[in-house]
Design a protein around this motif. Structure first.
Motif, mmCIF file in Angstrom:
data_model
loop_
_atom_site.group_PDB
_atom_site.id
_atom_site.type_symbol
_atom_site.label_atom_id
_atom_site.label_comp_id
_atom_site.label_asym_id
_atom_site.label_seq_id
_atom_site.Cartn_x
_atom_site.Cartn_y
_atom_site.Cartn_z
ATOM 1 N N ILE A 5 0.864 -1.182 0.000
ATOM 2 C CA ILE A 5 0.000 0.000 0.000
ATOM 3 C C ILE A 5 0.898 1.228 0.000
ATOM 4 C CG2 ILE A 5 -1.680 1.331 1.315
ATOM 5 C CD1 ILE A 5 -2.766 -1.320 2.387
ATOM 6 N N THR A 6 0.698 2.108 -0.978
ATOM 7 C CA THR A 6 1.518 3.318 -1.043
ATOM 8 C C THR A 6 0.840 4.510 -0.392
ATOM 9 O OG1 THR A 6 0.647 3.864 -3.230
ATOM 10 C CG2 THR A 6 2.697 2.600 -3.140
ATOM 11 N N ASN A 7 -0.502 4.533 -0.405
ATOM 12 C CA ASN A 7 -1.198 5.667 0.185
ATOM 13 C C ASN A 7 -2.652 5.302 0.432
ATOM 14 O OD1 ASN A 7 -1.573 8.198 1.236
ATOM 15 N ND2 ASN A 7 -1.039 9.299 -0.628
ATOM 16 N N VAL A 8 -3.264 5.980 1.395
ATOM 17 C CA VAL A 8 -4.688 5.847 1.666
ATOM 18 C C VAL A 8 -5.264 7.255 1.720
ATOM 19 C CG1 VAL A 8 -6.435 5.060 3.287
ATOM 20 C CG2 VAL A 8 -4.366 3.719 2.968
ATOM 21 N N LEU A 9 -6.258 7.526 0.865
ATOM 22 C CA LEU A 9 -6.889 8.842 0.824
ATOM 23 C C LEU A 9 -8.314 8.738 1.354
ATOM 24 C CD1 LEU A 9 -5.836 10.002 -2.761
ATOM 25 C CD2 LEU A 9 -4.743 10.579 -0.598
ATOM 26 N N PHE A 56 -30.627 16.132 -4.870
ATOM 27 C CA PHE A 56 -29.921 16.928 -3.868
ATOM 28 C C PHE A 56 -28.472 16.471 -3.847
ATOM 29 C CE2 PHE A 56 -28.440 17.883 0.427
ATOM 30 C CZ PHE A 56 -28.884 19.183 0.593
ATOM 31 N N ASP A 57 -27.542 17.405 -4.025
ATOM 32 C CA ASP A 57 -26.119 17.059 -4.044
ATOM 33 C C ASP A 57 -25.665 16.685 -2.636
ATOM 34 O OD1 ASP A 57 -25.975 17.530 -6.707
ATOM 35 O OD2 ASP A 57 -24.944 19.452 -6.558
ATOM 36 N N VAL A 58 -25.463 15.409 -2.429
ATOM 37 C CA VAL A 58 -25.040 14.935 -1.116
ATOM 38 C C VAL A 58 -23.636 14.368 -1.236
ATOM 39 C CG1 VAL A 58 -26.099 12.651 -1.381
ATOM 40 C CG2 VAL A 58 -25.704 13.563 0.889
ATOM 41 N N LYS A 59 -22.758 14.817 -0.326
ATOM 42 C CA LYS A 59 -21.380 14.325 -0.320
ATOM 43 C C LYS A 59 -21.332 12.992 0.411
ATOM 44 C CE LYS A 59 -18.760 18.600 -0.454
ATOM 45 N NZ LYS A 59 -17.766 19.416 0.260
ATOM 46 N N VAL A 60 -20.541 12.076 -0.138
ATOM 47 C CA VAL A 60 -20.306 10.799 0.524
ATOM 48 C C VAL A 60 -18.819 10.690 0.844
ATOM 49 C CG1 VAL A 60 -22.239 9.580 -0.524
ATOM 50 C CG2 VAL A 60 -20.044 9.575 -1.656
ATOM 51 N N LYS A 61 -18.544 9.948 1.890
ATOM 52 C CA LYS A 61 -17.153 9.708 2.257
ATOM 53 C C LYS A 61 -16.682 8.453 1.536
ATOM 54 C CE LYS A 61 -17.095 11.946 6.693
ATOM 55 N NZ LYS A 61 -16.510 11.928 8.024
ATOM 56 N N ALA A 62 -15.435 8.490 1.112
ATOM 57 C CA ALA A 62 -14.841 7.347 0.422
ATOM 58 C C ALA A 62 -13.415 7.156 0.918
ATOM 59 C CB ALA A 62 -14.850 7.574 -1.075
ATOM 60 N N LYS A 63 -13.018 5.903 0.995
ATOM 61 C CA LYS A 63 -11.641 5.560 1.368
ATOM 62 C C LYS A 63 -10.999 4.919 0.145
ATOM 63 C CE LYS A 63 -8.976 2.722 4.557
ATOM 64 N NZ LYS A 63 -9.073 1.729 5.635
ATOM 65 N N LEU A 64 -9.938 5.539 -0.335
ATOM 66 C CA LEU A 64 -9.232 5.069 -1.517
ATOM 67 C C LEU A 64 -7.872 4.523 -1.079
ATOM 68 C CD1 LEU A 64 -9.296 4.953 -4.653
ATOM 69 C CD2 LEU A 64 -8.127 7.143 -4.629
ATOM 70 N N THR A 65 -7.688 3.206 -1.215
ATOM 71 C CA THR A 65 -6.420 2.564 -0.878
ATOM 72 C C THR A 65 -5.649 2.357 -2.176
ATOM 73 O OG1 THR A 65 -7.511 1.423 0.948
ATOM 74 C CG2 THR A 65 -5.355 0.595 0.265
ATOM 75 N N ASP A 73 -8.303 0.221 -4.337
ATOM 76 C CA ASP A 73 -9.570 -0.271 -3.807
ATOM 77 C C ASP A 73 -10.355 0.939 -3.340
ATOM 78 O OD1 ASP A 73 -9.128 -2.999 -4.167
ATOM 79 O OD2 ASP A 73 -8.111 -3.194 -2.232
ATOM 80 N N LEU A 74 -11.641 0.939 -3.674
ATOM 81 C CA LEU A 74 -12.508 2.064 -3.313
ATOM 82 C C LEU A 74 -13.592 1.561 -2.377
ATOM 83 C CD1 LEU A 74 -13.322 5.031 -3.768
ATOM 84 C CD2 LEU A 74 -14.662 4.254 -5.719
ATOM 85 N N GLU A 75 -13.664 2.174 -1.210
ATOM 86 C CA GLU A 75 -14.681 1.823 -0.220
ATOM 87 C C GLU A 75 -15.564 3.054 -0.008
ATOM 88 O OE1 GLU A 75 -14.903 0.364 4.441
ATOM 89 O OE2 GLU A 75 -12.976 0.445 3.413
ATOM 90 N N ILE A 76 -16.857 2.890 -0.248
ATOM 91 C CA ILE A 76 -17.808 3.998 -0.115
ATOM 92 C C ILE A 76 -18.526 3.883 1.225
ATOM 93 C CG2 ILE A 76 -19.838 5.113 -1.125
ATOM 94 C CD1 ILE A 76 -17.423 5.249 -2.963
#
Length: 147
Positions: A5-9, A56-65, A73-76
């Protein structure tokens, strides 16, 4: 073989509306992520939120590994709490004068509806703890809470 894993955003992006533009593009580009692949995957995974919230524009959190071989890998996760509160009170932004103007009131029923949407991501053992978490966020946005 598992790649390093190089980064997690941790990202907050409007559901179904990811675009190759700032602030998203520079973060992805700096980490050598295939931008178009990310946008397609993110928009596909979050299109249900667009339907659920009716435009309605709703923001979601996402974890990008991000891995060393430039795959990811994208986790919503569920939508951002402040966006759900703004949706409930039918506002685009919160009060410009928070110490003088309360923009709306949130009832216990409204809070329970938000909890139902966020139930998988809340760090609460019971409904009362979840109500305290959501009402605390609302109070920080200068929204009155009626329990």
């Amino acid at each position: 073989m598992a790649w390093k894993i190089t980064n997690v955003l941790n990202l907050e992006v409007v559901a179904g509306k990811a675009q190759p533009a700032p602030p998203l593009w520079p973060m992805l580009w700096a980490n050598w992520v295939n931008i178009w692949q990310f946008i397609k995957e993110f928009n596909d995974k979050t299109s249900e939120y667009m339907k659920q919230f009716g435009g309605f524009d709703v923001k979601v959190k996402a974890k990008l590994t991000i891995y060393a071989d430039r795959t990811f890998d994208l986790e919503i996760w569920s939508p951002v709490t402040s966006n759900l509160i703004l949706r409930k009170i039918a506002q685009k932004t919160w009060s410009g004068e928070p110490n003088k103007t309360k923009i709306w009131k949130l009832t216990k029923k409204d809070i329970e509806e938000i909890i139902e949407i966020k139930k998988d991501d809340l760090n609460a053992n019971d409904i009362e703890a979840a109500i305290k978490i959501i009402s605390g966020t609302a109070k920080n946005m200068w929204v009155e809470v009626e329990l």
